[in-house]
Write a protein that holds these residues in place. Structure first.
Motif, PDB file in Angstrom:
ATOM      1  N   THR A 303     -47.959  64.178  42.469  1.00 33.38           N
ATOM      2  CA  THR A 303     -48.905  64.127  43.598  1.00 33.38           C
ATOM      3  C   THR A 303     -49.685  62.823  43.611  1.00 33.38           C
ATOM      4  OG1 THR A 303     -50.523  65.354  42.267  1.00 33.38           O
ATOM      5  CG2 THR A 303     -49.124  66.634  43.755  1.00 33.38           C
ATOM      6  N   ALA A 304     -49.985  62.262  42.421  1.00 35.81           N
ATOM      7  CA  ALA A 304     -50.675  60.972  42.374  1.00 35.81           C
ATOM      8  C   ALA A 304     -49.825  59.868  42.980  1.00 35.81           C
ATOM      9  CB  ALA A 304     -51.036  60.626  40.927  1.00 35.81           C
ATOM     10  N   ALA A 305     -48.477  60.019  42.869  1.00 43.67           N
ATOM     11  CA  ALA A 305     -47.569  59.022  43.435  1.00 43.67           C
ATOM     12  C   ALA A 305     -47.208  59.332  44.879  1.00 43.67           C
ATOM     13  CB  ALA A 305     -46.303  58.934  42.592  1.00 43.67           C
ATOM     14  N   GLY A 306     -47.730  60.422  45.422  1.00 43.39           N
ATOM     15  CA  GLY A 306     -47.499  60.742  46.826  1.00 43.39           C
ATOM     16  C   GLY A 306     -46.312  61.648  47.080  1.00 43.39           C
ATOM     17  N   PHE A 307     -45.774  62.308  46.029  1.00 45.38           N
ATOM     18  CA  PHE A 307     -44.619  63.184  46.191  1.00 45.38           C
ATOM     19  C   PHE A 307     -45.067  64.642  46.256  1.00 45.38           C
ATOM     20  CE2 PHE A 307     -42.786  59.549  43.700  1.00 45.38           C
ATOM     21  CZ  PHE A 307     -42.051  59.012  44.747  1.00 45.38           C
ATOM     22  N   GLY A 308     -44.183  65.498  46.812  1.00 47.48           N
ATOM     23  CA  GLY A 308     -44.448  66.930  46.903  1.00 47.48           C
ATOM     24  C   GLY A 308     -45.121  67.275  48.221  1.00 47.48           C
ATOM     25  N   PRO A 309     -45.326  68.578  48.492  1.00 48.70           N
ATOM     26  CA  PRO A 309     -44.906  69.736  47.674  1.00 48.70           C
ATOM     27  C   PRO A 309     -43.418  70.047  47.875  1.00 48.70           C
ATOM     28  CG  PRO A 309     -46.003  70.504  49.657  1.00 48.70           C
ATOM     29  CD  PRO A 309     -46.080  69.000  49.689  1.00 48.70           C
ATOM     30  N   TYR A 310     -42.888  70.901  46.999  1.00 52.64           N
ATOM     31  CA  TYR A 310     -41.484  71.275  47.043  1.00 52.64           C
ATOM     32  C   TYR A 310     -41.374  72.797  47.084  1.00 52.64           C
ATOM     33  CZ  TYR A 310     -41.159  66.481  45.309  1.00 52.64           C
ATOM     34  OH  TYR A 310     -41.295  65.120  45.159  1.00 52.64           O
ATOM     35  N   ALA A 311     -40.455  73.298  47.928  1.00 52.23           N
ATOM     36  CA  ALA A 311     -40.282  74.743  48.110  1.00 52.23           C
ATOM     37  C   ALA A 311     -38.994  75.206  47.443  1.00 52.23           C
ATOM     38  CB  ALA A 311     -40.258  75.090  49.592  1.00 52.23           C
ATOM     39  N   GLN A 312     -39.068  76.376  46.831  1.00 53.43           N
ATOM     40  CA  GLN A 312     -37.909  76.975  46.179  1.00 53.43           C
ATOM     41  C   GLN A 312     -36.833  77.293  47.218  1.00 53.43           C
ATOM     42  OE1 GLN A 312     -38.727  80.708  44.260  1.00 53.43           O
ATOM     43  NE2 GLN A 312     -37.028  80.489  42.803  1.00 53.43           N
ATOM     44  N   GLY A 313     -35.590  76.901  46.917  1.00 51.36           N
ATOM     45  CA  GLY A 313     -34.477  77.159  47.817  1.00 51.36           C
ATOM     46  C   GLY A 313     -34.348  76.141  48.929  1.00 51.36           C
ATOM     47  N   GLU A 314     -35.326  75.243  49.072  1.00 50.94           N
ATOM     48  CA  GLU A 314     -35.259  74.225  50.123  1.00 50.94           C
ATOM     49  C   GLU A 314     -35.191  72.817  49.555  1.00 50.94           C
ATOM     50  OE1 GLU A 314     -38.454  74.656  52.884  1.00 50.94           O
ATOM     51  OE2 GLU A 314     -38.185  76.820  53.119  1.00 50.94           O
ATOM     52  N   ASP A 315     -35.977  72.563  48.521  1.00 49.62           N
ATOM     53  CA  ASP A 315     -36.056  71.214  47.955  1.00 49.62           C
ATOM     54  C   ASP A 315     -35.469  71.212  46.553  1.00 49.62           C
ATOM     55  OD1 ASP A 315     -37.641  70.100  50.177  1.00 49.62           O
ATOM     56  OD2 ASP A 315     -39.224  71.411  49.400  1.00 49.62           O
ATOM     57  N   PRO A 316     -34.426  70.388  46.307  1.00 51.53           N
ATOM     58  CA  PRO A 316     -33.860  70.318  44.950  1.00 51.53           C
ATOM     59  C   PRO A 316     -34.900  69.902  43.912  1.00 51.53           C
ATOM     60  CG  PRO A 316     -32.402  69.251  46.538  1.00 51.53           C
ATOM     61  CD  PRO A 316     -33.679  69.560  47.263  1.00 51.53           C
ATOM     62  N   GLU A 317     -35.936  69.141  44.348  1.00 41.12           N
ATOM     63  CA  GLU A 317     -36.960  68.681  43.411  1.00 41.12           C
ATOM     64  C   GLU A 317     -37.800  69.831  42.843  1.00 41.12           C
ATOM     65  OE1 GLU A 317     -36.470  65.374  46.542  1.00 41.12           O
ATOM     66  OE2 GLU A 317     -36.489  67.567  46.473  1.00 41.12           O
ATOM     67  N   TYR A 318     -37.701  71.015  43.480  1.00 40.67           N
ATOM     68  CA  TYR A 318     -38.433  72.178  42.977  1.00 40.67           C
ATOM     69  C   TYR A 318     -38.086  72.442  41.515  1.00 40.67           C
ATOM     70  CZ  TYR A 318     -39.701  77.111  42.309  1.00 40.67           C
ATOM     71  OH  TYR A 318     -40.210  78.289  41.812  1.00 40.67           O
TER      72      TYR A 318
END
Length: 332
Positions: A303-318
């Motif tokens: 979040t400090a780098a400006g990434f997220g949020p990520y949702a289960q089943g939608e975003d591989p980054e989850y």
């Protein structure tokens, strides 16, 4: 006959002499007084002009003349002079960027929080000269009467009228650390208030939050304008519109004085550690060719780098992060 003619000529000369002397006296009486040393007749000064003389007419005022200083000193006029820009990202923000807690910027031996509590609370119970243990507050945000108790279930916060996060996104991210410390500890930007109202405000600006106590709104917005003018913090277009709507209800409201505190503190405490630089390795890609965000290791870093949020089943980054509350989202 000859004698008569001579007598007539003598009479005429005498008449002409009288006329000439009379004319000279009239001219002398009408001549303007000298602006240097006094004109003299036998070294005596001429009498001063009468105090009942008609004064010269006052020139008419130019309708296009500049407004009076009082008109230039309104909060509404100052708001219109603030720089209007879009909100920058919150990337890199942390409370520590504005100093390690409350700092004794004015070097009076007391931290700024206790300075403000001493200034605003009544019926105080003190520990020494600085520490406020208890006190009563007439809360400007809600118009309620509150009781402050140190170390207990206190109802009082010391609010930054211009929130630190709001300032970070409107210029403060590029400031020297000493300027951010001064901003966070400037009495112009501080007010003890109801803790619940303060937390409802969060880091909102005038476009997203105003005090429930409507009679305080002109003071509140005028203080925000004064703070942003003093520290050169910009505003958004929506924020300017909201400020002017409030100030239109009090068009003569004066801009508060900036106060004695300089915008650069010389007592800054400990500067925060540098924000870690995100990895520069290429991000992996999915089979569809869409780039994934890098794995930052923790949601705090993400979040400090400006990434997220990520949702289960939608975003591989989850899958990079732990879903501690099992709500199907991470780094929210």
């Amino acid at each position: 006959m000859l004698r008569t003619l001579l007598d007539d000529r003598a009479f005429i000369r005498a008449r002409m002499t009288v006329v000439a002397v009379t004319a000279a006296m009239v001219v002398a009486a009408c001549a303007p007084a000298s602006t240097g040393e006094a004109d003299a007749v036998g070294d005596a000064p001429l009498p001063a002009p009468s105090s009942t003389a008609t004064p010269a007419p006052t020139p008419a005022l130019d309708a296009t003349a500049a407004p009076s200083p009082a008109a230039l000193g309104t909060a509404s006029a100052a708001a219109r002079e603030l720089t209007v820009k879009g909100r920058a990202p919150k990337t890199g923000y942390a409370r520590e960027q504005f100093g390690d807690g409350w700092v004794d910027v004015d070097r009076n031996g007391c931290d700024t929080r206790n300075d403000m509590l001493r200034l605003r609370l009544t019926d105080r119970v003190m520990s020494g000269d600085c520490k406020v243990l208890e006190g009563s507050l007439a809360d400007p945000f809600t118009n309620a009467s509150l009781r402050f108790v140190h170390g207990g279930a206190s109802e009082v916060d010391v609010d930054h009228l211009v929130a630190l996060s709001d300032a970070w996104q409107k210029g403060a991210a590029t400031w020297e650390f000493a300027k951010r410390v001064a901003f966070a500890n400037d009495p112009l930007n501080l007010e003890p208030v109801d803790a619940g109202a303060n937390r409802a405000k969060g880091d909102g600006d005038a476009a997203t939050w105003l005090p429930p106590h409507q009679d305080y709104r002109c003071d509140y917005v005028a203080r925000q304008v004064a703070v942003k003018e003093k520290y050169d913090v910009w505003i958004t277009a929506a924020e300017l519109d909201a400020m002017l709507r409030v100030l239109d209800g009090c068009p003569g409201h004066e801009l508060p004085e900036p106060g004695d505190q300089p915008v650069m503190a010389d007592n800054v405490g400990r500067a925060p550690d540098a924000v870690p630089t995100p990895p520069t390795t290429p991000a992996p890609t999915t089979t569809g060719g869409d780039a994934l965000d890098p794995d930052m290791g923790t949601c705090k870093a993400a979040t400090a780098a400006g990434f997220g949020p990520y949702a289960q089943g939608e975003d591989p980054e989850y899958g990079y992060y732990r879903d501690g509350d099992n709500d199907g989202q991470v780094c929210e």
